[in-house]
Write a protein that holds these residues in place. Structure first.
Motif, PDB file in Angstrom:
ATOM      1  N   LEU A 209      15.222 -50.748 -18.551  1.00 34.25           N
ATOM      2  CA  LEU A 209      15.854 -50.939 -17.600  1.00 34.25           C
ATOM      3  C   LEU A 209      15.804 -52.641 -17.122  1.00 34.25           C
ATOM      4  O   LEU A 209      14.891 -53.313 -17.660  1.00 34.25           O
ATOM      5  N   THR A 210      15.894 -52.755 -16.290  1.00 28.54           N
ATOM      6  CA  THR A 210      16.289 -54.471 -15.597  1.00 28.54           C
ATOM      7  C   THR A 210      15.895 -54.411 -14.063  1.00 28.54           C
ATOM      8  O   THR A 210      15.587 -55.905 -13.845  1.00 28.54           O
ATOM      9  N   THR A 211      16.007 -53.401 -13.672  1.00 33.31           N
ATOM     10  CA  THR A 211      15.446 -53.653 -12.109  1.00 33.31           C
ATOM     11  C   THR A 211      14.114 -52.148 -11.908  1.00 33.31           C
ATOM     12  O   THR A 211      14.583 -50.748 -12.307  1.00 33.31           O
ATOM     13  N   VAL A 212      13.042 -52.810 -11.657  1.00 34.46           N
ATOM     14  CA  VAL A 212      11.923 -51.745 -11.684  1.00 34.46           C
ATOM     15  C   VAL A 212      11.351 -52.027  -9.822  1.00 34.46           C
ATOM     16  O   VAL A 212      11.534 -53.208  -9.574  1.00 34.46           O
ATOM     17  N   ILE A 213      10.661 -50.321  -9.571  1.00 35.69           N
ATOM     18  CA  ILE A 213       9.625 -50.862  -7.765  1.00 35.69           C
ATOM     19  C   ILE A 213       8.167 -50.921  -8.627  1.00 35.69           C
ATOM     20  O   ILE A 213       8.231 -50.234  -9.764  1.00 35.69           O
ATOM     21  N   PRO A 214       7.162 -51.487  -7.437  1.00 37.19           N
ATOM     22  CA  PRO A 214       5.837 -51.044  -8.008  1.00 37.19           C
ATOM     23  C   PRO A 214       5.301 -49.861  -8.878  1.00 37.19           C
ATOM     24  O   PRO A 214       6.456 -48.441  -8.073  1.00 37.19           O
ATOM     25  N   LEU A 215       4.919 -49.494  -9.746  1.00 37.13           N
ATOM     26  CA  LEU A 215       4.438 -48.525 -10.539  1.00 37.13           C
ATOM     27  C   LEU A 215       2.866 -47.443 -10.562  1.00 37.13           C
ATOM     28  O   LEU A 215       2.506 -48.732 -11.621  1.00 37.13           O
ATOM     29  N   ILE A 216       2.517 -46.476 -10.245  1.00 39.33           N
ATOM     30  CA  ILE A 216       1.336 -46.235 -10.761  1.00 39.33           C
ATOM     31  C   ILE A 216       0.993 -44.967 -11.240  1.00 39.33           C
ATOM     32  O   ILE A 216       1.374 -44.246 -10.843  1.00 39.33           O
ATOM     33  N   ALA A 217       0.878 -44.888 -12.396  1.00 38.61           N
ATOM     34  CA  ALA A 217       1.145 -43.831 -13.147  1.00 38.61           C
ATOM     35  C   ALA A 217      -0.919 -43.315 -13.927  1.00 38.61           C
ATOM     36  O   ALA A 217      -1.572 -43.829 -13.623  1.00 38.61           O
ATOM     37  N   PHE A 218      -0.873 -41.932 -13.538  1.00 42.04           N
ATOM     38  CA  PHE A 218      -1.773 -41.352 -14.024  1.00 42.04           C
ATOM     39  C   PHE A 218      -1.882 -40.435 -15.084  1.00 42.04           C
ATOM     40  O   PHE A 218      -0.442 -39.151 -14.739  1.00 42.04           O
ATOM     41  N   HIS A 219      -2.245 -40.402 -15.712  1.00 43.52           N
ATOM     42  CA  HIS A 219      -2.434 -38.915 -16.676  1.00 43.52           C
ATOM     43  C   HIS A 219      -3.699 -38.040 -17.494  1.00 43.52           C
ATOM     44  O   HIS A 219      -4.550 -39.341 -18.042  1.00 43.52           O
ATOM     45  N   GLY A 220      -3.524 -37.323 -17.912  1.00 42.32           N
ATOM     46  CA  GLY A 220      -4.841 -37.232 -18.604  1.00 42.32           C
ATOM     47  C   GLY A 220      -4.917 -36.934 -20.025  1.00 42.32           C
ATOM     48  O   GLY A 220      -4.189 -36.491 -20.542  1.00 42.32           O
ATOM     49  N   ASP A 221      -6.283 -37.614 -20.380  1.00 40.12           N
ATOM     50  CA  ASP A 221      -5.761 -38.025 -22.216  1.00 40.12           C
ATOM     51  C   ASP A 221      -5.870 -36.684 -22.834  1.00 40.12           C
ATOM     52  O   ASP A 221      -5.834 -36.483 -24.151  1.00 40.12           O
ATOM     53  N   HIS A 222      -6.622 -35.650 -22.292  1.00 41.25           N
ATOM     54  CA  HIS A 222      -6.583 -33.872 -22.843  1.00 41.25           C
ATOM     55  C   HIS A 222      -5.247 -33.001 -22.891  1.00 41.25           C
ATOM     56  O   HIS A 222      -5.476 -31.678 -22.583  1.00 41.25           O
ATOM     57  N   ASP A 223      -3.965 -33.708 -21.960  1.00 38.50           N
ATOM     58  CA  ASP A 223      -2.989 -33.037 -21.470  1.00 38.50           C
ATOM     59  C   ASP A 223      -2.301 -32.156 -23.059  1.00 38.50           C
ATOM     60  O   ASP A 223      -1.622 -33.718 -23.434  1.00 38.50           O
ATOM     61  N   THR A 224      -2.017 -31.470 -22.543  1.00 39.39           N
ATOM     62  CA  THR A 224      -1.564 -30.733 -24.137  1.00 39.39           C
ATOM     63  C   THR A 224       0.205 -29.764 -23.622  1.00 39.39           C
ATOM     64  O   THR A 224       0.354 -29.499 -24.419  1.00 39.39           O
ATOM     65  N   THR A 225      -0.138 -30.309 -22.526  1.00 42.73           N
ATOM     66  CA  THR A 225       1.850 -30.290 -21.641  1.00 42.73           C
ATOM     67  C   THR A 225       2.239 -31.359 -22.162  1.00 42.73           C
ATOM     68  O   THR A 225       3.207 -31.344 -22.524  1.00 42.73           O
ATOM     69  N   VAL A 226       2.261 -32.643 -21.720  1.00 46.27           N
ATOM     70  CA  VAL A 226       3.112 -33.300 -21.210  1.00 46.27           C
ATOM     71  C   VAL A 226       1.565 -34.169 -21.976  1.00 46.27           C
ATOM     72  O   VAL A 226       1.212 -34.889 -21.501  1.00 46.27           O
ATOM     73  N   SER A 227       2.374 -34.537 -23.701  1.00 44.48           N
ATOM     74  CA  SER A 227       1.277 -35.227 -24.130  1.00 44.48           C
ATOM     75  C   SER A 227       1.632 -37.572 -23.745  1.00 44.48           C
ATOM     76  O   SER A 227       1.887 -37.444 -23.018  1.00 44.48           O
ATOM     77  N   PRO A 228      -0.136 -37.554 -23.506  1.00 45.64           N
ATOM     78  CA  PRO A 228      -0.612 -38.369 -22.832  1.00 45.64           C
ATOM     79  C   PRO A 228       0.252 -40.211 -23.281  1.00 45.64           C
ATOM     80  O   PRO A 228       0.182 -41.304 -22.484  1.00 45.64           O
ATOM     81  N   VAL A 229       0.814 -39.562 -24.528  1.00 48.08           N
ATOM     82  CA  VAL A 229       1.681 -40.881 -25.641  1.00 48.08           C
ATOM     83  C   VAL A 229       2.653 -41.549 -24.455  1.00 48.08           C
ATOM     84  O   VAL A 229       3.435 -42.386 -24.268  1.00 48.08           O
ATOM     85  N   ASN A 230       3.202 -40.286 -23.659  1.00 47.11           N
ATOM     86  CA  ASN A 230       4.066 -40.658 -22.079  1.00 47.11           C
ATOM     87  C   ASN A 230       3.710 -41.610 -20.947  1.00 47.11           C
ATOM     88  O   ASN A 230       4.206 -42.269 -20.633  1.00 47.11           O
ATOM     89  N   ALA A 231       1.917 -41.657 -20.945  1.00 51.92           N
ATOM     90  CA  ALA A 231       1.632 -42.632 -19.905  1.00 51.92           C
ATOM     91  C   ALA A 231       2.467 -44.239 -20.682  1.00 51.92           C
ATOM     92  O   ALA A 231       2.652 -45.088 -19.479  1.00 51.92           O
ATOM     93  N   ASP A 232       2.089 -44.232 -21.888  1.00 53.34           N
ATOM     94  CA  ASP A 232       1.734 -45.451 -22.380  1.00 53.34           C
ATOM     95  C   ASP A 232       4.070 -45.649 -22.431  1.00 53.34           C
ATOM     96  O   ASP A 232       4.238 -47.088 -22.144  1.00 53.34           O
ATOM     97  N   HIS A 233       4.898 -44.599 -22.719  1.00 48.36           N
ATOM     98  CA  HIS A 233       5.740 -45.029 -22.899  1.00 48.36           C
ATOM     99  C   HIS A 233       6.708 -45.582 -21.560  1.00 48.36           C
ATOM    100  O   HIS A 233       7.633 -46.612 -21.715  1.00 48.36           O
ATOM    101  N   LEU A 234       6.003 -44.991 -20.882  1.00 43.17           N
ATOM    102  CA  LEU A 234       6.738 -44.850 -19.003  1.00 43.17           C
ATOM    103  C   LEU A 234       6.235 -46.539 -18.879  1.00 43.17           C
ATOM    104  O   LEU A 234       6.723 -47.672 -18.237  1.00 43.17           O
ATOM    105  N   LEU A 235       4.890 -46.829 -19.113  1.00 44.74           N
ATOM    106  CA  LEU A 235       4.138 -48.075 -18.719  1.00 44.74           C
ATOM    107  C   LEU A 235       4.910 -49.403 -19.603  1.00 44.74           C
ATOM    108  O   LEU A 235       5.388 -50.578 -19.406  1.00 44.74           O
ATOM    109  N   ASP A 236       5.861 -49.137 -20.670  1.00 47.36           N
ATOM    110  CA  ASP A 236       6.158 -49.971 -21.721  1.00 47.36           C
ATOM    111  C   ASP A 236       7.693 -50.618 -20.814  1.00 47.36           C
ATOM    112  O   ASP A 236       8.055 -51.445 -20.616  1.00 47.36           O
ATOM    113  N   GLN A 237       7.835 -49.033 -20.389  1.00 41.39           N
ATOM    114  CA  GLN A 237       9.191 -49.094 -19.603  1.00 41.39           C
ATOM    115  C   GLN A 237       9.348 -50.053 -19.025  1.00 41.39           C
ATOM    116  O   GLN A 237      10.262 -51.321 -19.049  1.00 41.39           O
ATOM    117  N   TRP A 238       8.599 -50.229 -18.064  1.00 40.20           N
ATOM    118  CA  TRP A 238       8.275 -50.261 -16.700  1.00 40.20           C
ATOM    119  C   TRP A 238       8.097 -52.211 -16.800  1.00 40.20           C
ATOM    120  O   TRP A 238       8.449 -53.423 -16.128  1.00 40.20           O
TER     121      TRP A 238
END
Length: 409
Positions: free
Chosen positions: A294-323
């Motif tokens: 992305l080239t333009t982003v707005i402020p982000l707050i993200a939450f994730h459980g580290d025992h989430d077996t439906t959506v792996s918590p690695v997704n929070a890291d990837h979202l953070l990196d993208q931002w």
């Protein structure tokens, strides 16, 4: 890949497109274990490719349901109902925690303070409808008693799979917050004709772009409310859980001029997937090559459980990196502008909060990792589905973060 595996993957694809993700996952697991698989197909209605805004009528106000269990609910065992989590029937879903600070810029600010859990909301839950060429969606809008026509913030809340507006409002307690802080909160609803499990279709290319599909409808609902009520245009926000969290990311990426900040609970990065199969893979292993810088982003707050077996918590890291890449801030490389806090809810879950600041010292990204938590809304009320009352209060922290950010126009 042998013929049996190819047939099973094709069948899993059909099941997922029909919104039957639980069956698709079970089929894949059986296939990998060498078991036989059932048959049966269903297809999802295709989303239109373009959107033309048409403002619909908001129906007369209806009395809102009493939502019990409020801010400050005592920590307790996680409430997870129904048995199948909202993310197990179609790819991608999100969540959030909470605390509020005052801010006094143009219009009515979120007001600090705690809302008593014993005082029921006294405002109105209004039914609304919005249509464009991408389709029609209904929504609920909560109007607090304290709204008398002054300029107030607007928070758009996007539910997870199998949820609806009333359920999501109860679990997040956002109506109670709206009553105590004086803001409008809206809950767009997905329809089963677009996804059998009422998941927002975050993994479909037609629903990942500006002016198309579901993003155009959600943006249209946002603007309709802004035109119908005195909304502070600099304080419009979007948040969601799971599939709703992933869609909130899409809204932030495609309509950055409309929203001042975004909250994501248990979600995924923008364009983490481009079809059903890649969506399933992203839920388990994170964003693939299709994730766009992305080239333009707005402020982000993200939450994730580290025992989430439906959506792996690695997704929070990837979202953070993208931002952070879009802000020129690389995770872990700028210690002076990054702050890490560790804490624990009294009698409840521990968490790690990472705060990333811009060159001016303003917090632009926050990540809350809730330890031992699964695919649930942290700190939510057991009156709603997929909540964990023992976690930090995602709703409160979400609003606190929003209160710190308004659009600079």
């Amino acid at each position: 890949m042998n013929d049996h595996m190819q047939a099973a993957m094709a069948e899993a694809t059909h099941l997922t497109r029909a919104g039957r993700l639980a069956e698709a996952i079970a089929l894949i697991q059986r296939t990998l274990a060498g078991m036989s698989a059932p048959t049966g197909r269903s297809t999802r209605a295709d989303a239109p490719n373009e959107a033309v805004v048409r403002v619909g009528e908001v129906t007369p106000p209806l009395p809102g349901p009493a939502i019990q269990g409020g801010v400050g609910a005592s920590p307790g065992p996680a409430s997870v109902r129904p048995a199948v989590p909202p993310g197990t029937r179609a790819p991608g879903m999100l969540q959030l925690p909470g605390s509020l600070h005052d801010f006094t810029r143009q219009g009515q600010a979120f007001r600090p303070g705690i809302v008593s859990p014993s005082s029921p909301p006294g405002g109105k839950f209004v039914d609304g409808t919005y249509s464009n060429t991408a389709g029609t969606r209904t929504y609920k809008l909560y109007i607090p008693r304290s709204y008398t026509g002054q300029a107030v913030p607007l928070v758009m809340m996007l539910h997870g799979c199998t949820q609806n507006s009333v359920d999501f409002a109860a679990g997040t307690r956002m109506n109670r917050f709206a009553e105590g802080k004086t803001f409008l909160v809206a809950y767009p609803e997905q329809v089963s004709s677009a996804n059998n499990s009422r998941c927002w279709n975050w993994f479909q290319p037609a629903d990942q772009q500006r002016g198309m599909g579901e993003p155009s409808v959600i943006a249209g609902i946002t603007r309709q409310i802004m035109n119908s009520y005195h909304v502070d245009v600099n304080r419009v926000y979007v948040a969601g859980m799971s599939a709703g969290g992933a869609m909130a990311v899409i809204m932030a990426a495609t309509y950055p001029e409309l929203y001042a900040a975004v909250g994501v609970h248990s979600g995924l990065a923008y364009r983490a997937a481009h079809d059903v199969r890649s969506g399933l893979a992203a839920m388990r292993r994170g964003a693939g090559q299709s994730a766009r810088q992305l080239t333009t982003v707005i402020p982000l707050i993200a939450f994730h459980g580290d025992h989430d077996t439906t959506v792996s918590p690695v997704n929070a890291d990837h979202l953070l990196d993208q931002w952070l890449q879009a802000t020129g801030h690389e995770r872990g490389r700028s210690a002076q502008s990054t702050k890490v806090e560790r804490g624990q809810v009294a009698g409840g879950r521990a968490y790690t909060r990472s705060i990333y600041h811009d060159a001016s010292g303003h917090a632009i990204v926050e990540k809350w990792l809730v330890h031992q938590a699964g695919h649930v809304w942290s700190g939510g009320s057991s009156d709603g589905s997929f909540t964990d009352p023992s976690g930090p209060d995602a709703s409160n922290e979400l609003l606190r973060f929003f209160a710190e950010h308004s659009r600079k126009r």
